[in-house]
Structure formats: C-alpha cells, structure tokens
Design a protein around this motif. Structure first.
Motif, PDB file in Angstrom:
ATOM      1  N   GLU A  85     -29.359  96.513  34.365  1.00 15.77           N
ATOM      2  CA  GLU A  85     -29.625  96.855  32.965  1.00 15.77           C
ATOM      3  C   GLU A  85     -29.216  95.709  32.048  1.00 15.77           C
ATOM      4  N   GLU A  86     -28.116  95.064  32.354  1.00 10.98           N
ATOM      5  CA  GLU A  86     -27.690  93.907  31.571  1.00 10.98           C
ATOM      6  C   GLU A  86     -28.659  92.753  31.754  1.00 10.98           C
ATOM      7  N   LEU A  87     -29.153  92.569  32.975  1.00 13.19           N
ATOM      8  CA  LEU A  87     -30.076  91.468  33.239  1.00 13.19           C
ATOM      9  C   LEU A  87     -31.405  91.642  32.505  1.00 13.19           C
ATOM     10  N   CYS A  88     -31.764  92.860  32.204  1.00 12.93           N
ATOM     11  CA  CYS A  88     -32.994  93.079  31.430  1.00 12.93           C
ATOM     12  C   CYS A  88     -32.916  92.350  30.096  1.00 12.93           C
TER      13      CYS A  88
ATOM     14  N   LEU B  14     -35.130  89.146  30.211  1.00 12.48           N
ATOM     15  CA  LEU B  14     -36.401  89.624  29.651  1.00 12.48           C
ATOM     16  C   LEU B  14     -36.171  90.308  28.304  1.00 12.48           C
ATOM     17  N   PRO B  15     -35.557  89.623  27.353  1.00  9.10           N
ATOM     18  CA  PRO B  15     -35.191  90.262  26.080  1.00  9.10           C
ATOM     19  C   PRO B  15     -36.374  90.730  25.251  1.00  9.10           C
ATOM     20  N   ASP B  16     -37.547  90.151  25.464  1.00 10.42           N
ATOM     21  CA  ASP B  16     -38.721  90.523  24.668  1.00 10.42           C
ATOM     22  C   ASP B  16     -39.546  91.636  25.310  1.00 10.42           C
ATOM     23  N   TRP B  17     -39.159  92.062  26.498  1.00  9.52           N
ATOM     24  CA  TRP B  17     -39.894  93.123  27.186  1.00  9.52           C
ATOM     25  C   TRP B  17     -39.337  94.493  26.787  1.00  9.52           C
ATOM     26  N   GLU B  18     -40.209  95.501  26.839  1.00 14.72           N
ATOM     27  CA  GLU B  18     -39.720  96.859  26.702  1.00 14.72           C
ATOM     28  C   GLU B  18     -38.809  97.160  27.880  1.00 14.72           C
ATOM     29  N   PHE B  19     -37.781  97.977  27.627  1.00 18.58           N
ATOM     30  CA  PHE B  19     -36.765  98.214  28.647  1.00 18.58           C
ATOM     31  C   PHE B  19     -37.365  98.774  29.929  1.00 18.58           C
ATOM     32  N   GLU B  20     -38.289  99.717  29.813  1.00 21.86           N
ATOM     33  CA  GLU B  20     -38.885 100.336  31.003  1.00 21.86           C
ATOM     34  C   GLU B  20     -39.632  99.306  31.837  1.00 21.86           C
ATOM     35  N   LYS B  21     -40.334  98.402  31.184  1.00 17.25           N
ATOM     36  CA  LYS B  21     -41.066  97.361  31.904  1.00 17.25           C
ATOM     37  C   LYS B  21     -40.099  96.394  32.570  1.00 17.25           C
ATOM     38  N   ALA B  22     -39.040  96.039  31.851  1.00 15.41           N
ATOM     39  CA  ALA B  22     -38.049  95.123  32.417  1.00 15.41           C
ATOM     40  C   ALA B  22     -37.350  95.751  33.620  1.00 15.41           C
ATOM     41  N   MET B  23     -37.032  97.043  33.540  1.00 11.86           N
ATOM     42  CA  MET B  23     -36.383  97.715  34.657  1.00 11.86           C
ATOM     43  C   MET B  23     -37.316  97.820  35.857  1.00 11.86           C
TER      44      MET B  23
END
Length: 281
Positions: free
Chosen positions: A104-107, A111-120
């Motif tokens: 979750e931290e690595l998201c 990938l700070p510009d991605w939506e959280f669900e996509k990053a996960m």
C-alpha cells in the motif's frame, strides 16, 4: 512480459529464463561499513533481553534470500509501464525506495498518479510474478537450519512477522519447511499499520505472551528494524542485501552476514550461558 535487459552487471543470470538455476548474486554498490566489524548501535541495547524467552523473525531477506527476485519482478513490470521513462530501475533505487515497504505504501511511492485500486492491482500482479520466480529459485539464508534447531532445543518461543501478503508468506514458509517451526505468523495486512510501525511486532508479542524485555528480532530492512525498536525490542540486522551501515543507522544493535556468522553464535552462547548482553567485542 517484456524481455529484460541482459546488460546489467548486477544480475548476470536472468531468472525469467524458466530453468532451474543458482540464485543470482545481488552485490550492493552502496558504500557501507566493513563487513568484518559489528558495531553496537547505542540507541537500542540487547542487554535487557536476558533471560531470553523468544525470537521473532522477518521473512523476506531474513529467512530467505528473496530480494533479488522482488527486484527482478519490479524492474520488469515497472519498465513495461514506462516507469522512469522506460529505463529499468537499478539496485540502488530498489534498496532505497522499495525494499521492506508494504504494498500500500509502494502504491504512493511508485505510482502516485494512479488510482489506488489500479496501483494495488499492479502490486498483486507483481507478487504473482514473484511467487513464480520463488517457486523455482528460492534459497534459505545460510545457517538458517542451525539457528532454528538452536531455538527449538532451547524451547524458545518464535514467530514470523512480515509485511508480505499472505500468499507470499505461506509459500516461502512452506518452501523453507518451517510450517511446524513457527508458533505464530503475523501478517502486517491484518494489523492496523504495517512496518515501520510497531503494530505487527506488538501483535506477535501479545500472541506469544512474552515481554519485549526478553525478546529480540532478526530483520533485514530499515522499516523492519524501526518496527522492532518501536515495539521495545532490539534487532539483529541481517546484511543479506542492504548495506550494514544503513541497518545500523536504522537502529540495529548488531549486524551479521548470515546465521553462520561466528559473532552471532559467540553472543548467543554468552546470552544463554552467562546471561550477558550481545556485544561487539
């Protein structure tokens, strides 16, 4: 998956070739203290743990040499999505920005510009790739069986405490044949906060019903050492992949190269026989 560049000198053996092979060398390029010295960090002392009642273990990089496989998985997948303008991440970037962190931290880190669900979803796919690699190439840290036998012979309590997802933790422990060794397995994803917060280690102490005053931790990452210290326990740093000085600066009381390290065994014997603290002498 895209074809990995083969010119990087850090990993001459590409694990994406689906054959059994020796785990590639993952030599650090970061300047660190001499591996022949084991200074004590004054921030956290191991002297308070006698009599010793329990030992807690991280999994990745502490029980097994898994960081090279995590590195390969991240390097290939990040390059595929054009991270860093398509240039592959190097070992130094992995050590400083990825190693030891929760997904979750690595998201937000990667990938700070991605939506959280996509990053996960990206992280989930990366973990699946890691497990495929681990199933072929995972190796225990040298001397692991010896230290596990020592722990069992003394009747010490023990737990595995990890930021890794359940599927990874179960695979690694199974491959290392440690299912019957650990009394408790604590997953950071089941705690309020992951390492570097102390929550996972506090949960392990509670489950084992032991005091932090009589427990120490084996850890290989900055976040893990901070979590152990935050829970009131000293940490023995495993310089498997991360530089020794980095672990000392994080608060490690002692840094060793593997479980065969003579300095570790000298200190363990002294702790048990004479109830002395671990020292660098």
């Amino acid at each position: 998956m895209s074809t990995l560049a083969t010119s990087l000198h850090l990993f001459p053996n590409n694990p994406f070739v689906r054959t059994k092979s020796v785990l590639p060398t993952f030599s650090t390029t970061i300047t660190s203290a001499s591996s022949s010295s084991y200074p004590i960090n004054s921030n956290v002392s191991l002297s308070s743990i006698a009599p010793l009642e329990a030992i807690l273990f991280d999994i990745d990089g502490t029980l097994c040499d898994s960081d090279p496989l995590h590195y390969y998985a991240f390097r290939d997948m990040l390059q595929e999505i054009g991270f860093n303008d398509g240039s592959p991440i190097d070992e130094e970037f992995f050590i400083n920005n990825i190693s030891g962190k929760h997904n979750e931290e690595l998201c937000s880190v990667l990938l700070p510009d991605w939506e959280f669900e996509k990053a996960m979803k990206f992280m989930v796919d990366k973990e699946a790739l890691f497990r495929r690699l681990a199933a072929e190439q995972l190796e225990p840290i040298s001397g692991l069986n010896n230290v596990c036998k020592w722990v069992e012979d003394l009747g010490l309590k023990r737990a595995a405490v990890t930021n890794a997802p359940r599927s990874n933790a179960e695979l690694l422990i199974s491959m290392l044949k440690l299912e019957d060794f650990f009394e408790v397995i604590v997953l950071a994803e089941e705690c309020a906060r992951p390492k570097p917060f102390p929550d996972p280690y506090l949960k392990a102490l509670n489950a084992l019903k032991v005091s932090p005053n009589h427990t120490f931790v084996f850890e290989d990452s900055v976040s893990g050492i901070k979590a152990a210290n935050g829970a009131g326990m000293p940490a023995v740093g495993m310089a498997t992949r991360n530089p020794e000085q980095m672990l000392l600066d994080a608060g490690a009381s002692l840094v060793i190269q593997d479980y065969n390290d003579p300095k570790l065994w000298e200190n363990l014997q002294e702790m048990v026989q004479q109830k002395l603290p671990i020292s660098s002498k």
